[in-house]
Each structure stands twice: as structure tokens, then as C-alpha cells.
Scaffold this motif. Structure first.
Motif, PDB file in Angstrom:
ATOM      1  N   GLU A  36       1.007   3.905  -1.249  1.00 28.83           N
ATOM      2  CA  GLU A  36      -0.442   3.938  -1.017  1.00 28.83           C
ATOM      3  C   GLU A  36      -0.822   3.631   0.434  1.00 28.83           C
ATOM      4  N   ALA A  37      -0.205   2.627   1.037  1.00 29.43           N
ATOM      5  CA  ALA A  37      -0.543   2.250   2.414  1.00 29.43           C
ATOM      6  C   ALA A  37      -0.116   3.333   3.403  1.00 29.43           C
ATOM      7  N   THR A  38       1.049   3.887   3.181  1.00 25.48           N
ATOM      8  CA  THR A  38       1.537   4.950   4.060  1.00 25.48           C
ATOM      9  C   THR A  38       0.647   6.180   3.948  1.00 25.48           C
ATOM     10  N   TYR A  39       0.258   6.515   2.727  1.00 22.90           N
ATOM     11  CA  TYR A  39      -0.592   7.690   2.528  1.00 22.90           C
ATOM     12  C   TYR A  39      -1.971   7.479   3.168  1.00 22.90           C
ATOM     13  N   ALA A  40      -2.493   6.270   3.056  1.00 26.51           N
ATOM     14  CA  ALA A  40      -3.791   5.968   3.681  1.00 26.51           C
ATOM     15  C   ALA A  40      -3.700   6.105   5.200  1.00 26.51           C
ATOM     16  N   LEU A  41      -2.612   5.606   5.779  1.00 27.12           N
ATOM     17  CA  LEU A  41      -2.408   5.732   7.225  1.00 27.12           C
ATOM     18  C   LEU A  41      -2.278   7.204   7.619  1.00 27.12           C
ATOM     19  N   PHE A  42      -1.537   7.955   6.842  1.00 25.56           N
ATOM     20  CA  PHE A  42      -1.362   9.384   7.108  1.00 25.56           C
ATOM     21  C   PHE A  42      -2.709  10.105   7.075  1.00 25.56           C
ATOM     22  N   GLN A  43      -3.515   9.827   6.059  1.00 25.42           N
ATOM     23  CA  GLN A  43      -4.824  10.470   5.946  1.00 25.42           C
ATOM     24  C   GLN A  43      -5.746  10.060   7.092  1.00 25.42           C
ATOM     25  N   PHE A  45      -4.848   9.248  10.096  1.00 23.79           N
ATOM     26  CA  PHE A  45      -4.387   9.961  11.288  1.00 23.79           C
ATOM     27  C   PHE A  45      -4.797  11.429  11.236  1.00 23.79           C
ATOM     28  N   GLN A  46      -4.651  12.064  10.084  1.00 22.91           N
ATOM     29  CA  GLN A  46      -5.069  13.460   9.935  1.00 22.91           C
ATOM     30  C   GLN A  46      -6.553  13.622  10.245  1.00 22.91           C
ATOM     31  N   VAL A  67      -7.215   6.962  18.950  1.00 24.34           N
ATOM     32  CA  VAL A  67      -6.255   7.915  18.378  1.00 24.34           C
ATOM     33  C   VAL A  67      -4.839   7.588  18.847  1.00 24.34           C
ATOM     34  N   GLN A  68      -4.691   7.193  20.110  1.00 25.83           N
ATOM     35  CA  GLN A  68      -3.369   6.807  20.620  1.00 25.83           C
ATOM     36  C   GLN A  68      -2.832   5.587  19.879  1.00 25.83           C
ATOM     37  N   SER A  69      -3.702   4.639  19.618  1.00 22.14           N
ATOM     38  CA  SER A  69      -3.298   3.444  18.877  1.00 22.14           C
ATOM     39  C   SER A  69      -2.875   3.813  17.453  1.00 22.14           C
ATOM     40  N   LEU A  70      -3.642   4.681  16.841  1.00 27.55           N
ATOM     41  CA  LEU A  70      -3.311   5.145  15.505  1.00 27.55           C
ATOM     42  C   LEU A  70      -1.986   5.906  15.513  1.00 27.55           C
ATOM     43  N   TYR A  71      -1.779   6.725  16.543  1.00 24.55           N
ATOM     44  CA  TYR A  71      -0.522   7.473  16.668  1.00 24.55           C
ATOM     45  C   TYR A  71       0.663   6.516  16.768  1.00 24.55           C
ATOM     46  N   SER A  72       0.494   5.440  17.509  1.00 24.69           N
ATOM     47  CA  SER A  72       1.573   4.449  17.629  1.00 24.69           C
ATOM     48  C   SER A  72       1.948   3.888  16.263  1.00 24.69           C
ATOM     49  N   LYS A  73       0.948   3.614  15.448  1.00 24.74           N
ATOM     50  CA  LYS A  73       1.217   3.109  14.095  1.00 24.74           C
ATOM     51  C   LYS A  73       1.928   4.167  13.249  1.00 24.74           C
ATOM     52  N   VAL A  74       1.495   5.401  13.405  1.00 29.79           N
ATOM     53  CA  VAL A  74       2.056   6.497  12.621  1.00 29.79           C
ATOM     54  C   VAL A  74       3.535   6.687  12.933  1.00 29.79           C
ATOM     55  N   VAL A  75       3.900   6.729  14.199  1.00 31.53           N
ATOM     56  CA  VAL A  75       5.301   6.992  14.543  1.00 31.53           C
ATOM     57  C   VAL A  75       6.200   5.793  14.261  1.00 31.53           C
ATOM     58  N   GLU A  76       5.600   4.621  14.070  1.00 29.73           N
ATOM     59  CA  GLU A  76       6.388   3.451  13.673  1.00 29.73           C
ATOM     60  C   GLU A  76       6.699   3.479  12.174  1.00 29.73           C
ATOM     61  N   ASN A  77       5.951   4.269  11.442  1.00 26.79           N
ATOM     62  CA  ASN A  77       6.159   4.391  10.004  1.00 26.79           C
ATOM     63  C   ASN A  77       7.270   5.413   9.772  1.00 26.79           C
ATOM     64  N   SER A  78       8.366   4.982   9.211  1.00 28.56           N
ATOM     65  CA  SER A  78       9.537   5.858   9.090  1.00 28.56           C
ATOM     66  C   SER A  78       9.271   7.093   8.219  1.00 28.56           C
ATOM     67  N   MET A  84       6.879  14.196  10.320  1.00 30.46           N
ATOM     68  CA  MET A  84       6.548  14.852  11.589  1.00 30.46           C
ATOM     69  C   MET A  84       7.763  15.580  12.166  1.00 30.46           C
ATOM     70  N   ASP A  85       8.917  14.963  12.090  1.00 28.88           N
ATOM     71  CA  ASP A  85      10.145  15.608  12.575  1.00 28.88           C
ATOM     72  C   ASP A  85      10.462  16.862  11.757  1.00 28.88           C
ATOM     73  N   ASN A  86      10.320  16.739  10.437  1.00 32.93           N
ATOM     74  CA  ASN A  86      10.581  17.885   9.569  1.00 32.93           C
ATOM     75  C   ASN A  86       9.556  18.988   9.763  1.00 32.93           C
ATOM     76  N   GLU A  87       8.306  18.614   9.989  1.00 32.57           N
ATOM     77  CA  GLU A  87       7.261  19.608  10.254  1.00 32.57           C
ATOM     78  C   GLU A  87       7.580  20.396  11.517  1.00 32.57           C
ATOM     79  N   GLN A  88       8.124  19.713  12.504  1.00 32.93           N
ATOM     80  CA  GLN A  88       8.471  20.385  13.753  1.00 32.93           C
ATOM     81  C   GLN A  88       9.532  21.458  13.506  1.00 32.93           C
ATOM     82  N   GLN A  89      10.526  21.152  12.691  1.00 33.72           N
ATOM     83  CA  GLN A  89      11.560  22.128  12.367  1.00 33.72           C
ATOM     84  C   GLN A  89      10.979  23.311  11.593  1.00 33.72           C
ATOM     85  N   LEU A  90      10.109  23.014  10.628  1.00 37.76           N
ATOM     86  CA  LEU A  90       9.484  24.084   9.849  1.00 37.76           C
ATOM     87  C   LEU A  90       8.584  24.937  10.739  1.00 37.76           C
TER      88      LEU A  90
END
Length: 114
Positions: A36-43, A45-46, A67-78, A84-90
Motif C-alpha cells: 500500500e505505501a509503495t503504491y501510494a508513493l508510485f501514484q 509520483f505519477q 518533484v525532485q524530492s519525490l523522485y529521490s524517494k521513488v528511486v530509493e524504493n527498490s 522504472m528499470d524494466n520500463e526502460q527496457q520495454l
């Protein structure tokens, strides 16, 4: 050979669903939704990135910092980082396919070679 281009497109769609890059994005998204927390953070950021893209003027420095601060939190979330890494490949795969599909159209506009 007179094939239906829509049949070809539908076949491509089916094959994309079995491609490893697609499956990895799907699995990563399922992992995000399961927490739930990860999904809330993802939403969050979106929403923030969408709002930033929709601005008709240059964003304020405060908005950029938020937005930069939010991005920092997002990339810290494994889990989100994995998505994001998989999206880049796709995205690279889709870009390659798009180049193949649009090649005949691009050729129309190229100057003829002699």
C-alpha cells in the motif's frame, strides 16, 4: 501474399505479452500494487510528473524541487526502481518496433538517391 495488417498487429500484441521485458514490467507493477505505501508513493509520483508535463509555462522552482524530492524517494524504493528499470527496457523494445513499422513511411519522405 495478401495479409491483413490488423491481423499482424494483433499477433504483435499477443507476442508482446509473452516477451520477457513486458512480463518483467507487469510483475514489477504487481509487486508495487501489493504494498500500500509503495503504491501510494508510485501514484503520487505519477500525478506529480503528469501535472508537471501539463504546465503551459515554466514550472516554479518550488514545484521542481518538490518533484525532485519525490523522485529521490521513488528511486530509493527498490520495487519502484525495479519497475522504472524494466520500463526502460520495454520502452527500447517498443521504440525498435516503432522504427521498423514506420520505416516505409519514413522512406516516402526521404530524398531519392541516384
Amino acid at each position: 501474399m495478401n495479409s491483413n495488417i490488423y491481423d499482424t498487429a494483433n499477433q504483435l500484441e499477443r507476442e508482446l505479452r509473452t516477451f520477457p521485458a513486458y512480463i518483467q514490467v507487469k510483475e514489477a507493477m504487481e509487486e508495487i500494487r501489493s504494498d500500500e505505501a509503495t503504491y501510494a508513493l508510485f501514484q503520487e509520483f505519477q500525478t506529480a510528473t503528469f501535472e508537471l508535463q501539463q504546465l503551459s509555462e515554466e514550472p516554479s522552482e518550488d514545484k521542481i524541487k518538490a518533484v525532485q524530492s519525490l523522485y529521490s524517494k521513488v528511486v530509493e524504493n527498490s520495487a519502484i526502481k525495479k519497475l522504472m528499470d524494466n520500463e526502460q527496457q520495454l520502452s527500447l523494445l517498443v521504440e525498435d518496433i516503432n522504427q521498423i513499422i514506420t520505416k516505409p513511411i519514413q522512406e516516402i519522405y526521404q530524398a531519392p538517391t541516384e
